[in-house]
Design an enzyme around this catalytic site. Sequence first.
Site, short mmCIF file in Angstrom:
data_model
loop_
_atom_site.label_atom_id
_atom_site.label_comp_id
_atom_site.label_asym_id
_atom_site.label_seq_id
_atom_site.Cartn_x
_atom_site.Cartn_y
_atom_site.Cartn_z
N ASP A 175 -1.45 -0.79 6.11
CA ASP A 175 -1.53 -0.12 7.40
C ASP A 175 -2.93 -0.01 7.97
O ASP A 175 -3.08 0.46 9.10
CB ASP A 175 -0.98 1.31 7.26
N ASP A 221 0.87 -1.17 0.00
CA ASP A 221 0.00 0.00 0.00
C ASP A 221 0.91 1.23 0.00
O ASP A 221 2.12 1.13 0.24
CB ASP A 221 -0.89 -0.04 1.25
N ASP A 236 -0.26 5.21 0.86
CA ASP A 236 -0.57 6.19 1.91
C ASP A 236 -0.73 5.51 3.25
O ASP A 236 -1.53 4.57 3.39
CB ASP A 236 -1.86 6.95 1.56
#
Length: 226
Positions: free
Chosen positions: A169, A10, A12
């Site tokens: 995240d 991922d 961001d």
Amino acid sequence: MAEALNLVFDLDGTLIDSAPQIHAAANAVFTARSLPGFALATVLGFIGNGLGVLVGRLLAHQGLEAEGPLHRDLVADFMRIYEQAFDLTSLYPGAAEALQDLAAAGHHLAICTNKPEAPARAILHHFGLAELFPVVIGGDTLPLRKPDPAPLHAAIAALGPARTLFIGDSEVDAETARAADVPLALFSGGYRKAAPEEMGTELVFDHHAALPRLVAQLQGRRPGKG
């Protein structure tokens, strides 16, 4: 020689802290149309499902229609800022070095993000990371975006057959990993709201400097071995 892994990241909240940039862009595009701005915490709470969803949530937060011409125009305004403004975005400490180490170890790297593909590629170029990621799947690359498994499956298919680890995240990343039947490595310092132990992760890391070692440990375990 140990097998190389597919490592799909991922963006961001995992490799870059873009929340201040997204917050500034949100306030710029909304106030330019005489609409109120937002607190950082409000914008942060809406990040993760792509630009269109973010704008829709921000409109709804102000009691406005979440879809329609205003939504379309605000998304276009966001895109213009997204592709040019990087001053408030930062790499997480140790991220660049970890990526270099993982690539040097022979692992295959890809990005699977809900950020639109053009801004995602722009930010990778800005930080000198583009050459490490031959595959970039953005939120608008396919008709579907995370947490649908299709973008992650597309990234894996583009890298080629190999054991895969998805590094993210957030709850969106955890749901994507489950849907794609791919193990998740969770960066605990990103944009998640739930506790790491609630997210069904293969491993958790607090600092990117630890990631190459953790990947090497996973690499040495046979598939399915706990």
